[in-house]
Design a protein around this motif. Structure first.
Motif, mmCIF file in Angstrom:
data_model
loop_
_atom_site.group_PDB
_atom_site.id
_atom_site.type_symbol
_atom_site.label_atom_id
_atom_site.label_comp_id
_atom_site.label_asym_id
_atom_site.label_seq_id
_atom_site.Cartn_x
_atom_site.Cartn_y
_atom_site.Cartn_z
ATOM 1 N N SER A 1 -40.180 0.085 -0.148
ATOM 2 C CA SER A 1 -41.238 -0.297 -1.286
ATOM 3 C C SER A 1 -39.960 -2.590 -1.938
ATOM 4 O O SER A 1 -40.574 -3.162 -2.451
ATOM 5 C CB SER A 1 -41.523 -0.078 -2.661
ATOM 6 O OG SER A 1 -40.339 0.559 -2.974
ATOM 7 N N LYS B 1 -37.853 -7.606 -12.544
ATOM 8 C CA LYS B 1 -38.710 -6.494 -10.959
ATOM 9 C C LYS B 1 -38.629 -5.043 -11.528
ATOM 10 O O LYS B 1 -39.732 -4.591 -11.099
ATOM 11 C CB LYS B 1 -38.297 -6.672 -9.753
ATOM 12 C CG LYS B 1 -39.308 -8.400 -9.004
ATOM 13 C CD LYS B 1 -39.165 -8.089 -7.331
ATOM 14 C CE LYS B 1 -39.422 -9.938 -7.383
ATOM 15 N NZ LYS B 1 -38.980 -10.040 -5.645
ATOM 16 N N PHE C 1 -43.582 -6.759 -6.062
ATOM 17 C CA PHE C 1 -43.646 -7.492 -5.624
ATOM 18 C C PHE C 1 -43.940 -9.059 -6.466
ATOM 19 O O PHE C 1 -44.872 -9.936 -6.466
ATOM 20 C CB PHE C 1 -45.829 -7.643 -5.106
ATOM 21 C CG PHE C 1 -45.302 -5.788 -4.171
ATOM 22 C CD1 PHE C 1 -44.808 -6.435 -2.616
ATOM 23 C CD2 PHE C 1 -46.172 -4.569 -4.525
ATOM 24 C CE1 PHE C 1 -44.389 -5.481 -1.726
ATOM 25 C CE2 PHE C 1 -46.114 -3.699 -3.569
ATOM 26 C CZ PHE C 1 -45.703 -4.577 -2.177
ATOM 27 N N GLU D 1 -43.338 -12.358 -9.117
ATOM 28 C CA GLU D 1 -42.988 -13.207 -8.863
ATOM 29 C C GLU D 1 -42.219 -13.892 -10.496
ATOM 30 O O GLU D 1 -43.406 -13.715 -11.137
ATOM 31 C CB GLU D 1 -43.449 -14.023 -8.223
ATOM 32 C CG GLU D 1 -43.586 -13.448 -6.611
ATOM 33 C CD GLU D 1 -45.092 -14.854 -5.437
ATOM 34 O OE1 GLU D 1 -44.551 -16.310 -5.918
ATOM 35 O OE2 GLU D 1 -45.583 -14.777 -5.183
ATOM 36 N N CYS E 1 -48.514 -12.048 -9.293
ATOM 37 C CA CYS E 1 -48.659 -10.815 -8.539
ATOM 38 C C CYS E 1 -49.846 -11.095 -7.618
ATOM 39 O O CYS E 1 -50.973 -11.565 -8.207
ATOM 40 C CB CYS E 1 -48.983 -9.711 -8.687
ATOM 41 S SG CYS E 1 -48.739 -8.337 -7.698
ATOM 42 N N SER E 2 -49.753 -10.538 -6.153
ATOM 43 C CA SER E 2 -50.612 -11.124 -5.114
ATOM 44 C C SER E 2 -51.648 -9.734 -6.368
ATOM 45 O O SER E 2 -53.470 -10.515 -5.131
ATOM 46 C CB SER E 2 -50.333 -10.656 -4.407
ATOM 47 O OG SER E 2 -49.675 -9.273 -3.487
#
Length: 793
Positions: free
Chosen positions: A171, A270, A277, A279, A371-372
């Protein structure tokens, strides 16, 4: 003694040099004691366990084979229950190891879930030199502490927590754990007679605490065996550790400006938000109408090349800016489309947070997370960083200022920081370069800028004993502040009996002893951290709880410098005195230098340290269109002497105004042989050119430490001017000037001709040392002196 605070560790070990063995003997001893304690809640369990052990003697001695543990797994679990409560199997991270072992023989389920796994790496968080094994070095230090504790009886082993870093390679998530080690079931067995250490040897040992090779000479590790077991308890300290590291990172001026620095900041965020994940972006802003945002720090998630300032208008960025509040967008796919939203969706980013960074009620920039996954960022996560927002704002503001300073420096360096005397040469060189490029398709290089045949002029006015006085000021202020807090906390009996206050009083006395004994590197920072982080919170609590403490505590805080939050009295006196002297000296040189340039143009540069120094170069090659004569060099040399006398008199006149008594020592270096100077493109400055001329630079850097031959007396002394030279011919000219200055009562008849001790790279030096006349400081004997007449006469 702690490995986390040691640099330059010397360690030749590649592996553990001592013997270890797993044993339950010492745990069983404790169980036997429990079985004999009536009313102990675990007495029956202890008795039952001992009955079971009676049939398994292989568990009661040294265990070399892991199969013994597997074959007796139920009984082992029963034994381990005395160390780790089975009810906490899923809520506590704990593990049991052979002494200094790397693999646990028993652990909780939570430890297995969080730490174990092929994709996970557990290592010590602090950094050492690349060629050292961090885990091995830490292990060796702990082994020595145990030996000193259990064999030598020094009671040094403390339950000092170790911070471990856990990285999940799958991860990318990084977490930190504080680990405490329980060594009560470990015994240290000397395998042969061990050397008894004297007090001097122990002192020597701790003086060389970073030299593990020396430690092994004194206490050979191969002569000891560690038997028993160690218990490790792990507490997730990711938040505290990362917050602390982020604060340290943001104090670095390169943390935001450089790619590596900002990448480090992003990785810590993070870890803190626990989203691998995530940004991260950061922007220093002027306003949305400005087209100059690229001149500031602009590390947005969407590269600045893709969006103009106008594109941010009427977006969540502008809302955060104008309303000064955090704006969260749970799903960008469900909001009204604009260029900013489309740019995020193009990158498959669905959730977004923008945080205004506010300093003095003004927004200085933005911090953004993305984040996605939709709805993956919440206010709870963002608030984990809340205490850092002001620090981010301050760091961003500082980075903006650094950026602007850098821009100004480049402009000065490349375009305007060229001395007027030699500007013509740069213009000529650049003209040649442009001409060559027009005439040829190939790129032309800049030709070297060299001025041959120039005579150097060097002078220095140095503050005598400035470092000593600075340290005295620091010591005095720290002593005053420590005594003030001691009087507040340690002289009131009800307070002194509180354990925490008692411990603080002990630390205050320790720090007072440290200050009185002389400050070493890092002592000042440690004491100030203690005053701010440990004393101030306690004083604030006491102020709120005890009415009679309000006035004295308020008086204490009022005595602190409002900006520095420390006693800043003696240090301020020193800094003010130093600045006053340097300002006056610099002012004299600047004004007199204007006159000197009128005699004959020459290159001149001045720089301030704890004093003022200058370099000058005089010669025909520096000046175009004006013939050079040695008469100009004589003018400048006499000018230099008169300026030194003027400086000495002005500083002597300043003495009543100085809160810290400081004075200057002055020297002149005579070098008659012409040399060449060249402009160093990489350093953007002039330097002497050629190996032979390097001797001059070496001499210049070292002469202020030169000693009179056969003595321990420095050639530079307060109230005197040292004229340092190498050859007798060089000084004859100065003797005429000295006679003239005697006649004008500028100097006394006390003129010394001294031979100096050899310096590294410079030998055979001599000095004329003249004494300035301070009898009549109110008169200005320089105004009527015409240098040209003295030179000609």
């Amino acid at each position: 003694m702690g490995v986390e605070n040691i640099n330059n560790i010397k360690c030749a070990f590649c592996d553990v040099p001592f013997k270890v063995s797993l044993s339950f003997e010492y745990l069983i001893e404790s169980i036997k004691q429990i079985s004999g304690e009536a009313g102990h809640p675990m007495q029956s369990m202890a008795t039952e366990t001992l009955d079971m052990l009676a049939g398994h003697p292989e568990l009661c001695s040294r265990i070399d084979d892991k199969e013994i543990l597997e074959e007796n797994s139920e009984l082992v679990r029963k034994l381990m229950a005395f160390l780790i409560n089975p009810l906490n199997d899923n809520v506590l991270m704990a593990a049991l190891f052979p002494p200094f072992g790397m693999q646990p023989f028993y652990c909780t389920q939570m430890f297995k879930d969080v730490v174990l796994g092929e994709s996970k790496t557990l290592e010590i968080a602090f950094d050492l030199a690349e060629d050292l094994d961090k885990m091995l070095v830490s292990l060796l230090y702990h082994a020595y502490l145990l030996i000193l504790d259990k064999v030598y009886g020094l009671n040094l082993y403390k339950d000092k927590p170790i911070t471990l870093k856990l990285t999940d390679e799958n991860s990318g998530l990084v977490k930190y754990f504080t680990t405490r080690i329980d060594t009560q079931y470990v015994r240290v067995n000397p395998l042969q007679n061990h050397k008894k250490l004297s007090d001097d040897e122990l002192k020597q040992l701790f003086d060389k605490e970073n030299d593990l090779d020396y430690w092994n000479e004194m206490i050979p590790l191969e002569n000891f065996e560690f038997s028993g077991l160690m218990k490790f308890d792990y507490v997730d300290s990711t938040y505290d550790y990362v917050i602390s590291q982020l604060k340290s990172d943001l104090l670095d001026k390169n943390a935001i400006i450089t790619l590596d620095g900002f990448a480090n900041v992003k990785n810590r965020i993070k870890s803190l938000i626990e989203n691998p994940f995530l940004e991260v972006g950061m922007m220093a802003i002027h306003d949305f109408e400005s087209s100059y945002n690229r001149n500031y720090i602009w590390k947005s998630i969407i590269p600045y090349q893709e969006l103009s300032c106008e594109d941010y208008r009427d977006t969540f960025y502008e809302k955060a800016l104008t309303e000064k509040k955090i704006v969260i967008t749970n799903d960008l796919a469900k909001v009204d489309k604009n260029k900013v939203v489309e740019a995020f969706l193009k990158r498959n980013i669905r959730s977004h947070v923008v945080i205004p960074l506010i300093l003095d009620s003004e927004v200085v920039g933005m911090l953004e997370f993305a984040c996605s996954m939709p709805e993956s960022l919440s206010m709870i996560q963002v608030k984990r960083l809340h205490e850092l927002f002001p620090i981010f704002a301050l760091a961003l503001q500082r980075s903006k200022e650094e950026w602007n300073d850098k821009v100004r420096a480049i402009i000065q360096t490349e375009f305007t920081a060229i001395h007027p005397t030699v500007e013509w040469k740069f213009q000529e060189t650049v003209s040649n370069l442009i001409s060559q490029e027009y005439e040829s398709s190939e790129s032309a290089g800049i030709e070297p800028i060299v001025f041959p045949g120039v005579v150097p002029i060097y002078g220095a006015s140095d503050i005598r004993g400035s470092s000593v006085e600075r340290n005295k000021g620091i010591q005095a202020d720290l002593t005053t502040q420590l005594h003030m807090v001691k009087e507040l906390l340690c002289c009131e009996e009800p307070l002194a009996e509180i354990p925490l206050v008692s411990n603080l009083c002990y630390k205050i006395n320790e720090f007072l002893s440290t200050v009185e004994g002389g400050l070493k590197a890092g002592d000042e920072v440690s004491i100030l951290d203690f005053l701010r982080n440990e004393i101030e919170p306690v004083l604030n609590i006491m102020r709120n709880r005890f009415k009679d403490m309000v006035e004295p505590i308020d008086k204490y805080f009022a005595s602190l410098d409002p900006d520095l939050k420390v006693i800043y009295s003696k240090r301020k006196d020193f800094e003010d005195s130093l600045t006053l002297i340097n300002d006056q000296v610099s002012d004299i040189i600047d004004k007199e230098q204007v006159k000197a340039q009128q005699v004959y143009p020459h290159y001149f540069e001045k720089y301030r340290t704890d004093g003022v120094e200058y370099n000058a170069y005089l010669g025909q090659s520096l000046v175009k269109g004006l013939p050079y004569s040695d008469i100009y060099l004589k003018n400048i040399r006499l000018w230099q002497l008169l300026v030194k006398i003027k400086v000495a008199r002005r500083v002597r006149k300043l003495q009543p105004e100085l809160k810290t008594k400081l004075d200057v020592t002055q020297l002149i270096l005579v070098h008659s042989a012409p040399l060449s100077i060249a402009f160093r493109q990489d350093e953007k400055k002039f330097d002497v050119d050629g190996a032979y001329n390097i001797r001059y630079e070496i001499t210049k850097k070292r002469i202020d430490k030169a000693m009179v031959k056969g003595t321990r007396e420095r050639v530079t002394q307060v109230g005197r001017i040292a004229i340092i030279y190498s050859y007798a011919e060089e000084i004859e000219e100065y003797r005429r000037y000295i006679d003239f200055m005697k006649s004008r009562k500028l100097i006394t008849d006390n003129v010394e001709d001294l031979e100096l001790e050899d310096l590294t790279g410079a030998s055979g030096l001599r000095a004329l040392r003249i004494e300035v006349n301070f009898d009549d400081l109110e008169s200005e004997p320089f105004d009527k002196i015409r240098i040209e007449e003295v030179i000609k006469g």
